[in-house]
Design an enzyme around this catalytic site. Structure first.
Site, PDB file in Angstrom:
ATOM      1  N   ARG A  75       0.855  -1.183   0.000  1.00  0.00           N
ATOM      2  CA  ARG A  75       0.000   0.000   0.000  1.00  0.00           C
ATOM      3  C   ARG A  75       0.896   1.241   0.000  1.00  0.00           C
ATOM      4  O   ARG A  75       1.733   1.431   0.882  1.00  0.00           O
ATOM      5  CB  ARG A  75      -0.911  -0.019   1.232  1.00  0.00           C
ATOM      6  CG  ARG A  75      -1.823   1.181   1.316  1.00  0.00           C
ATOM      7  CD  ARG A  75      -2.873   1.062   2.429  1.00  0.00           C
ATOM      8  NE  ARG A  75      -3.610   2.326   2.499  1.00  0.00           N
ATOM      9  CZ  ARG A  75      -3.512   3.213   3.474  1.00  0.00           C
ATOM     10  NH1 ARG A  75      -2.727   2.973   4.524  1.00  0.00           N
ATOM     11  NH2 ARG A  75      -4.183   4.340   3.431  1.00  0.00           N
ATOM     12  N   HIS A 119      -3.118  11.022   0.434  1.00  0.00           N
ATOM     13  CA  HIS A 119      -2.597  10.842   1.791  1.00  0.00           C
ATOM     14  C   HIS A 119      -1.992  12.167   2.245  1.00  0.00           C
ATOM     15  O   HIS A 119      -0.811  12.268   2.523  1.00  0.00           O
ATOM     16  CB  HIS A 119      -1.582   9.696   1.838  1.00  0.00           C
ATOM     17  CG  HIS A 119      -1.340   9.152   3.217  1.00  0.00           C
ATOM     18  ND1 HIS A 119      -1.392   7.804   3.498  1.00  0.00           N
ATOM     19  CD2 HIS A 119      -1.040   9.765   4.387  1.00  0.00           C
ATOM     20  CE1 HIS A 119      -1.132   7.608   4.796  1.00  0.00           C
ATOM     21  NE2 HIS A 119      -0.897   8.790   5.348  1.00  0.00           N
ATOM     22  N   GLU A 164      -7.633   8.457   5.949  1.00  0.00           N
ATOM     23  CA  GLU A 164      -7.918   9.140   7.210  1.00  0.00           C
ATOM     24  C   GLU A 164      -8.409  10.579   7.037  1.00  0.00           C
ATOM     25  O   GLU A 164      -7.740  11.540   7.445  1.00  0.00           O
ATOM     26  CB  GLU A 164      -6.681   9.120   8.109  1.00  0.00           C
ATOM     27  CG  GLU A 164      -6.228   7.726   8.477  1.00  0.00           C
ATOM     28  CD  GLU A 164      -5.097   7.686   9.496  1.00  0.00           C
ATOM     29  OE1 GLU A 164      -4.817   6.604  10.018  1.00  0.00           O
ATOM     30  OE2 GLU A 164      -4.497   8.757   9.783  1.00  0.00           O
ATOM     31  N   ASN A 285      -7.711   1.840   9.669  1.00  0.00           N
ATOM     32  CA  ASN A 285      -6.441   2.120  10.333  1.00  0.00           C
ATOM     33  C   ASN A 285      -6.697   2.191  11.827  1.00  0.00           C
ATOM     34  O   ASN A 285      -7.609   2.892  12.273  1.00  0.00           O
ATOM     35  CB  ASN A 285      -5.854   3.457   9.877  1.00  0.00           C
ATOM     36  CG  ASN A 285      -5.385   3.429   8.436  1.00  0.00           C
ATOM     37  OD1 ASN A 285      -5.454   2.405   7.766  1.00  0.00           O
ATOM     38  ND2 ASN A 285      -4.896   4.564   7.948  1.00  0.00           N
ATOM     39  N   TYR A 287      -4.646   2.199  15.807  1.00  0.00           N
ATOM     40  CA  TYR A 287      -3.412   2.226  16.596  1.00  0.00           C
ATOM     41  C   TYR A 287      -3.656   2.155  18.104  1.00  0.00           C
ATOM     42  O   TYR A 287      -2.743   1.825  18.853  1.00  0.00           O
ATOM     43  CB  TYR A 287      -2.638   3.508  16.288  1.00  0.00           C
ATOM     44  CG  TYR A 287      -2.073   3.551  14.897  1.00  0.00           C
ATOM     45  CD1 TYR A 287      -0.853   2.959  14.597  1.00  0.00           C
ATOM     46  CD2 TYR A 287      -2.770   4.161  13.854  1.00  0.00           C
ATOM     47  CE1 TYR A 287      -0.329   2.989  13.320  1.00  0.00           C
ATOM     48  CE2 TYR A 287      -2.261   4.195  12.565  1.00  0.00           C
ATOM     49  CZ  TYR A 287      -1.033   3.608  12.299  1.00  0.00           C
ATOM     50  OH  TYR A 287      -0.526   3.629  11.028  1.00  0.00           O
ATOM     51  N   GLU A 338      -3.733  -0.021   8.089  1.00  0.00           N
ATOM     52  CA  GLU A 338      -2.583   0.400   8.889  1.00  0.00           C
ATOM     53  C   GLU A 338      -2.757  -0.136  10.302  1.00  0.00           C
ATOM     54  O   GLU A 338      -3.819   0.017  10.905  1.00  0.00           O
ATOM     55  CB  GLU A 338      -2.455   1.930   8.968  1.00  0.00           C
ATOM     56  CG  GLU A 338      -2.022   2.610   7.707  1.00  0.00           C
ATOM     57  CD  GLU A 338      -1.852   4.127   7.896  1.00  0.00           C
ATOM     58  OE1 GLU A 338      -1.591   4.562   9.045  1.00  0.00           O
ATOM     59  OE2 GLU A 338      -1.994   4.851   6.899  1.00  0.00           O
TER      60      GLU A 338
END
Length: 432
Positions: A75, A119, A164, A285, A287, A338
């Site tokens: 990606r 991005h 995002e 994504n 985290y 991600e």
């Protein structure tokens, strides 16, 4: 060992401004991140993506590392100012040629390209005209998407419109810590709406160019836990979930903004129908999780393991998030686009990098993905963030997320222990 589907896609992810460098080469235009990095005090130590990992020149060697790793997919993002330096109109042939070569090299290595069209590196020319707060930028994005897909669509099957949009909108327009560095919540709301609108328009444009293309969007999503069992904390958790998650999920999958979130996007007739264009996959994504109390106020869990970003390590929240999104929104397919962690990586005397914490992070989170699959979530791939250490936005080069260590002075690449763990993980799950 948790069982993944035989055709599960194991990948790694990057972004153009974070790795490419070559910001002044071959006709590339200025981006908002070039301008932001040149503004004193915005980025740690005055760092910028001017050189980064020099991927623009070193991508053949990096693809060899990907092949060694056993990746099925890579990606990456396409730099809008490299393709269209002014954001619209004239096309920079050299910029398109670069991505043409990159795609061909990936395919020659039997690695599927997964490009993201945006991005965060908006052409500065468009920012000067209002950027994402202006509806005209959404129109320009569609023109850009058409140019790229016309060139690469004969070989690229999976397309992501945006990465995002919450971050691009809020960190860039309300919190001021990302480009363009503004501090107006209404600007963030306007930008978010136009990002989503441009996504919906681009989905249709991509399918016009490539009828069988697989098209999706990538959202940063976080599971939200209340700090206690109190009704006030539960209300706070729902409020934060509304602003962080449902504000993007609802219009994409339901054609409406959540009515319990007090924000006022500049919706025009037809916008919500456009945003809700059918997608083939949702990229997630993730985290960390949020733990919130009445306010809403984000609280830190005492004694929790944290990454170098200060984010709590909590794999079970990824499992809960994926099951919830699958249940509430029924996306046809989901990729973890991600997932990764920054730690204080150090090369030891023999030059290697023993990143035990990152290896444990990836083990725990890929296990969480497997449990979500077992619980019915339609997850078809996982991309570790990041393939390379890179430019980490306002943190500059002070945070390392890669499974490959980059010496920024020499540009030497050193696979970390997490690289070797991931290689074994992929190999052990291949069909016999």
């Amino acid at each position: 060992m948790n069982t993944f589907p035989a055709d599960f896609v194991w990948g790694a992810a990057t972004a153009a401004y974070q790795i490419e460098g070559a910001v002044d080469e071959d006709g590339r235009g200025e981006s908002i991140w070039d301008r932001f990095c040149a503004t004193p005090g915005k980025v740690r130590a005055g760092d910028s993506g001017a050189v980064a990992c020099d991927f623009y020149h070193r991508y053949p060697q990096d693809i060899e590392l990907m092949r060694e790793l056993g990746l099925a997919a890579f990606r990456f993002s396409i730099a809008w100012p490299r393709v269209m330096p002014n954001g619209r109109g004239a096309v920079n042939a050299s910029g398109l040629d670069f991505y043409d070569r990159l795609v061909d090299e990936l395919l020659a290595a039997d690695i599927q390209p997964f490009p993201t069209l945006y991005h965060w590196d908006l052409p500065q020319t468009l920012q000067d005209e209002g950027g994402w707060t202006a509806r005209s930028t959404a129109e320009a994005f569609v023109e850009y998407a058409e140019v790229v897909v016309q060139r690469l669509g004969d070989r690229v099957t999976h397309w992501t419109t945006h990465n995002e949009p919450w971050v691009a909108a809020w960190l860039g327009h309300s919190w001021g810590i990302h480009a363009p560095g503004h501090t107006s919540e209404q600007e963030a709301v306007d930008a978010a709406h136009h990002l989503l609108l441009s996504h919906g328009w681009a989905v249709e444009a991509i399918r016009r160019e490539v009828s069988d293309a697989q098209v999706g969007i990538v959202l940063n999503l976080e599971h939200v836990d209340p700090a206690s069992d109190s009704p006030a904390d539960a209300d706070a958790a729902r409020e934060l979930d509304g602003r962080a998650n449902r504000w993007f999920l609802d219009p994409i999958f339901r054609g409406s903004y959540p009515d319990d979130v007090a924000l006022s996007p500049p919706v025009q007739p037809g916008d919500l129908e456009a945003i809700a264009a059918r997608i083939d996959f949702l990229g997630v994504n993730n985290y960390f999780r949020f733990v919130v109390r009445e306010g809403p106020e984000i609280v830190e869990v005492p004694g929790a393991q944290r990454t170098a970003m200060g984010w709590e390590v909590h794999p079970d929240s990824l499992h809960k998030l994926l099951v919830r999104v699958a249940r509430d929104y029924a996306p046809p397919a989901m990729y973890i686009t991600e997932n990764g962690a920054a730690f204080e990586d150090v090369r030891v005397h023999d030059g290697s990098v023993h990143d035990v914490e990152r290896t444990e992070f990836l083990q725990g989170h890929t296990d969480a993905v497997a449990r979500a699959i077992e619980d019915g979530a339609p997850i078809v791939g996982y991309f570790v963030w990041s393939f390379l250490d890179n430019f980490e936005w306002s943190f500059g080069y002070s945070r390392r997320f890669g499974i490959v260590y980059v010496d920024y002075v020499t540009q030497e690449r050193v696979p970390k222990d997490s690289f070797h763990w991931y290689k074994q993980r992929i190999r052990s799950l291949q069909p016999a």
